[in-house]
Each structure stands twice: as structure tokens, then as C-alpha cells.
Scaffold this active site. Structure first.
Site, PDB file in Angstrom:
ATOM      1  NE  ARG A  93       0.377  -4.705  -9.122  1.00  0.00           N
ATOM      2  CZ  ARG A  93      -0.083  -5.951  -9.002  1.00  0.00           C
ATOM      3  NH1 ARG A  93      -0.847  -6.456  -9.952  1.00  0.00           N
ATOM      4  NH2 ARG A  93       0.234  -6.686  -7.959  1.00  0.00           N
ATOM      5  CE  LYS A 112      -2.064  -4.066  -6.322  1.00  0.00           C
ATOM      6  NZ  LYS A 112      -1.919  -4.889  -5.093  1.00  0.00           N
ATOM      7  CG  ASP A 124       0.754  -5.604 -17.298  1.00  0.00           C
ATOM      8  OD1 ASP A 124       0.675  -5.207 -16.111  1.00  0.00           O
ATOM      9  OD2 ASP A 124       0.399  -6.737 -17.647  1.00  0.00           O
ATOM     10  N   GLY A 125       1.586  -2.476 -15.639  1.00  0.00           N
ATOM     11  CA  GLY A 125       0.803  -1.553 -14.829  1.00  0.00           C
ATOM     12  C   GLY A 125      -0.619  -1.987 -14.555  1.00  0.00           C
ATOM     13  NE  ARG A 182       3.639   2.297  -1.205  1.00  0.00           N
ATOM     14  CZ  ARG A 182       3.033   1.142  -1.506  1.00  0.00           C
ATOM     15  NH1 ARG A 182       3.601   0.005  -1.190  1.00  0.00           N
ATOM     16  NH2 ARG A 182       1.882   1.144  -2.131  1.00  0.00           N
ATOM     17  CG  ASP A 251       8.727  -2.167  -1.897  1.00  0.00           C
ATOM     18  OD1 ASP A 251       9.604  -2.951  -1.505  1.00  0.00           O
ATOM     19  OD2 ASP A 251       7.858  -2.495  -2.733  1.00  0.00           O
ATOM     20  CG  ASN A 252       5.175  -4.440  -0.386  1.00  0.00           C
ATOM     21  OD1 ASN A 252       4.929  -3.556  -1.201  1.00  0.00           O
ATOM     22  ND2 ASN A 252       5.510  -5.658  -0.738  1.00  0.00           N
ATOM     23  CG  ASP A 261       1.468  -2.773  -1.526  1.00  0.00           C
ATOM     24  OD1 ASP A 261       0.492  -2.107  -1.907  1.00  0.00           O
ATOM     25  OD2 ASP A 261       2.634  -2.390  -1.655  1.00  0.00           O
TER      26      ASP A 261
END
EC number: 2.7.7.-
Length: 486
Positions: A93, A112, A124-125, A182, A251-252, A261
Site C-alpha cells: 500500500r 502510503k 486493498d492498498g 529494509r 520487513d519493517n 512503518d
């Protein structure tokens, strides 16, 4: 009139090629409106105060237009989520707009909530207004506290409905950072054995973000040590202000040691080392006291991803290479301990360095935990306890134990302890109930509380005009919960 004529877009990440991203346009917000802008972030970019009123700025930052030089794309990465390998992830997203030259060096801009990408994984992004307000305010609040962080330029909103636990309205927050790379970017190519791409990513990152590592005897080891130390500095700063990230998946985790994030984050109210700010974290993996250990674990995952870049032609070489990478990760331990103790010395106003400083700090935290003392207010009142200890004593059940600790602490304080402590212990942080007040007002179309809070949070070490901003949370705040949808 073209918006901000003369912007120079370098877009260095895009030069890596299609293995690393998918180029695609945003899915713009219908009938967008401004929600908030950060003057401090605009200054960081070198943009004029009226940038948001120029040309089609509203359209560009709602995903409905592209400025000349922007190159929208979504990057691919993988990672470990809650300690389990999650496979391919990516910007589900988020949409990278490009990299622009600024007085502070090249900075990347990212939307974002601008719609689905190939990495949305059936989502849904979109982002909702609630979570966008939280990220916007906390990004700028953390910067004012001196914590390394991505920044937030603005929020745009729309009446477009988005379903989370309930139906909410859509929003887009524009994030700014020197890089959004990341740990998971490296994990992705290592896991899928795309070693040429892994090498290209490594060389690109070192060239642009860690050039001092290029001439090291073993550049992967040098980079890992640098990232380990930056991460240690970051997490020590989190712990010192009572900040809980909430979802420290690999990934964060930023390769630049930035807070990245903002989802189910929270600043602790009552001090509890086991505090869990993320309602989705039912096992407490990311509890406050576990954040340093999780960061250390994540660095080991990064080390594993960098291993293919080391000499591994024989079993002996592979073992030796792994040991050197692990040694680089081990630098986290000493760096974190040193940084944490340094921050506690500042928070306690200590004079010089003594062997028992760690014990003195630990004993105070134990007293706080036993009384569920408010983290921010307790340290703020300690800052003035040399002249007036009574407001501090009100936060402790066992006042005799506190008085005994104060008797040990006073002789250790510096001559200028009070101003030093007031500069280390903020009066105001973005507590959940403060954010919630801005969110509820915004849901009714009133964005003034966002602007007001942004101004207060930009000066966190000053006493606020409204005492309620620095007060204990109201009773209703106990029912507030944040989760991975926040």
C-alpha cells in the site's frame, strides 16, 4: 503554474531495474482534500511555505497526478513476520514517487495508501484516515524528540469508504526518507537465490548510503556492523522514551536505522516492562522489554541474507564468513548497552560516569514498575525533584523506598542536573488518547486538532500551554487498542 519549478529528481533506486520493483500509477483518491501538512518536513525538503497551494500539489499527493520527474513504483521485498518466514511481501500500500535533491541531500517521497500494487496480497492498498493521522503525527513527533525516523510531509483525505474493523474513510500520507530500503529487501533476493540482484542491491546501497564500507576488507561485514550499531542507537532511544513499535518484523526494519512503518505503535503510560502495545501480538513478541532482543534477532536474519556475498567456496570459508558476520551483529550488544546507559545517565542528570550507574537506573525503573508509575510524567517530575520531590512522590506506592533511592541519587547529580534532565525527559509525547482526540475531530471534518497537536509535539521538551497535553491519560483511554490495522 507548475508546482515547485526546478525540482531535480535523481531517482537512484529506479536505476536498479525491474527486478527490484514494478512501475505503476497510483489509484488516486476521489474528490481529495487536504487534512494536514508538516512545515518542518517541507523545510527539510527545502520547499516554500506555500508549496501545498501551488499547481496540482493536492492532486499529486492524493495519487491523481504526477509531477515532472516523478517515477511511481512499488518495490518488492520479503521478510520474517512475528519470527516466521512470510515469503514475498513488498510495497502493498506504498508507492515510491521518486527521489528529489534537497538542501539536506537526496530524499525519497512515498505515498502510503495510494491503492493496490502487485504486492498487496489480496489487500486493498488503502490507508484510512485514523492510521494516517497517527503516522503523520508520530513521525514528526519522533523527529522533534531526536529519534531517527522517516518523516511525514502531508495527509490528504477523501470520503472513499474503506473497510477495516468498521467502515472508515480513505487517506494518503506522504512519507519522506533518505531511503526506504529494509532488511527485507536483502532477504528477498538471498532467499530466492537471485545472487546477481543481491549483489547489485548491496553495491547500490553501499555506494549511495554507506560509501565508507566500500573500501573495507570485507564490505558486507562492514555494512552489517554499521547497520547493527545504527539499530542499537535507535532501539536505545526508543527504550529511553518509552516507545513501543509494535510490529518489529524484518520487513519493517530500516537499513538506515530509522523508525519505519508506524502501525500499532504506542508510548507507554504506566510503566510496565512487559507492556504490549499491539493488540494483534497475542504472544507478546514485541513487548517493550523485548524490543532490543528482537532487533538483535532481526540483525541475524540480515546477516543470513548477506552471507552469499561472502567467500563461501568451501565449507571452511562458509563457516569463517558466517562467524565474521555474526561478530558484526554482536557489536549490537555493546553499542546498545552503552547507548542505553548514556541515555539513562542523561535522564537521571548524573555527573560523570560511575560503576554503579546501571544499578541506580535499574533500581529506579523497578520502583516505577512496582507502582505502575507513568513513564513520561515520572521522569519529567524527577527532573525537578532536587528542589521539589513531592510531585514525584505522588507517583509511588512505597514512598520510603523512593526516598531511599533519592538519597542515593542526589549526591550523584551534576551541578546543572535540572536543565539537563528537562532537555532529556520530554513533557509531551504522542499518547494514544491525544492521537484519538485528533482522530475523532477529524472524522467530523475538523482538522484543527491535528495542527494544534503537531505544534505541541514539535516542542516536546517545553511545558505545553494546555496542561492536559502533559497530564495523566483519562480513564477512557484505558479502553483504546491498536492493532496491525492501525
Amino acid at each position: 503554474m507548475k508546482p515547485l519549478d526546478g525540482l531535480a529528481w535523481t531517482n537512484r533506486f529506479a536505476a536498479l531495474g525491474p527486478d527490484f520493483f514494478t512501475e505503476l500509477p497510483a489509484q488516486g483518491l476521489p474528490d481529495p482534500h487536504w487534512v494536514a501538512q508538516s512545515p518542518a518536513c517541507a523545510t527539510l525538503l527545502g520547499w516554500p511555505a506555500d508549496w501545498a497551494s501551488r499547481g496540482d500539489a493536492l492532486a499529486a499527493f492524493s495519487g491523481n497526478a504526477v509531477w515532472p520527474g516523478m517515477q511511481p513504483l512499488a518495490s518488492v521485498y520479503s521478510g520474517h513476520q512475528f519470527g516466521v518466514w512470510a515469503g514475498q511481501l513488498g510495497d502493498g500500500r506504498a508507492l515510491w514517487l521518486g527521489e528529489v535533491d534537497t538542501p539536506n541531500g537526496p530524499l525519497e517521497l512515498q505515498l502510503k495508501g495510494a491503492g493496490m500494487t502487485p504486492y498487496s496480497r489480496r489487500a486493498d492498498g488503502r490507508a484510512v484516515l485514523r492510521s494516517s493521522i497517527r503516522e503523520f503525527l508520530c513521525s514528526e513527533a519522533m523527529a522533534a524528540l531526536g529519534v531517527p525516523t522517516t518523516r511525514a510531509l502531508c495527509i490528504t483525505g477523501s470520503r472513499l469508504p474503506v473497510r477495516r474493523e468498521t467502515i472508515e474513510t480513505a487517506a494518503v500520507v506522504t512519507r519522506v526518507a533518505p531511503s526506504f530500503v529494509r532488511f527485507g529487501h536483502f532477504e528477498h533476493f538471498a532467499h530466492h537465490q537471485q545472487l546477481d540482484a543481491l549483489r547489485r542491491l548491496f553495491d547500490w546501497f553501499v555506494t549511495h548510503h554507506a560509501p565508507e564500507c566500500a573500501d573495507a576488507a570485507e564490505p558486507p561485514v562492514a555494512l552489517l556492523k554499521k547497520v547493527s550499531e545504527q539499530t542499537a542507537d535507535l532501539v536505545a532511544h526508543w527504550q529511553a522514551i518509552g516507545f513501543c513499535h509494535g510490529v518489529m518484523n524484518t520487513d519493517n526494519m530500516s537499513m538506515l536505522g530509522l523508525t519505519l512503518d508506524y502501525g500499532p505503535f504506542g508510548f507507554m503510560d504506566a510503566f510496565d516492562p512487559g507492556h504490549i502495545c499491539n493488540h494483534s501480538d497475542d504472544r507478546g513478541r514485541y513487548a517493550y522489554a523485548r524490543q532490543p532482543a528482537v532487533a538483535f534477532w532481526n540483525l541475524h536474519a540480515l546477516a543470513q541474507a548477506l552471507l552469499p556475498l561472502m567467500p563461501i567456496a568451501t565449507d571452511e570459508e562458509a563457516e569463517a564468513s558466517g562467524e565474521r558476520l555474526i561478530e558484526a551483529v554482536e557489536s549490537f550488544r555493546d553499542r546498545f548497552a552503552s547507548q542505553m546507559l548514556g541515555r539513562m545517565r542523561a535522564k537521571l542528570g548524573l555527573d560523570g560516569e560511575h560503576a554503579d550507574d546501571q544499578t541506580l537506573a535499574d533500581d529506579f525503573l523497578k520502583l516505577m514498575a512496582a507502582s505502575s508509575a507513568d513513564f513520561t510524567i515520572t521522569f519529567r517530575r524527577l527532573s525537578r525533584a532536587l528542589t521539589d520531590p513531592e510531585p514525584l512522590r505522588d507517583h509511588f506506592i512505597d514512598r520510603d523506598a523512593l526516598d531511599a533511592w533519592l538519597a542515593r541519587w542526589r549526591p550523584r547529580t551534576a551541578p546543572d542536573a535540572e536543565p539537563r534532565m528537562l532537555a532529556a525527559n520530554p513533557a509531551v509525547v504522542l499518547r494514544n488518547h491525544l492521537a484519538e482526540g485528533a482522530i475523532r475531530a477529524a472524522a467530523q471534518g475538523d482538522f484543527s486538532e491535528i495542527e494544534r497537536l503537531l505544534k505541541v509535539l514539535s516542542r516536546p521538551f517545553d511545558e505545553p500551554e494546555n496542561p492536559g497535553d502533559a497530564a495523566l491519560p483519562p480513564d477512557w483511554a484505558q479502553s483504546l487498542e491498536v492493532s496491525c490495522s492501525s
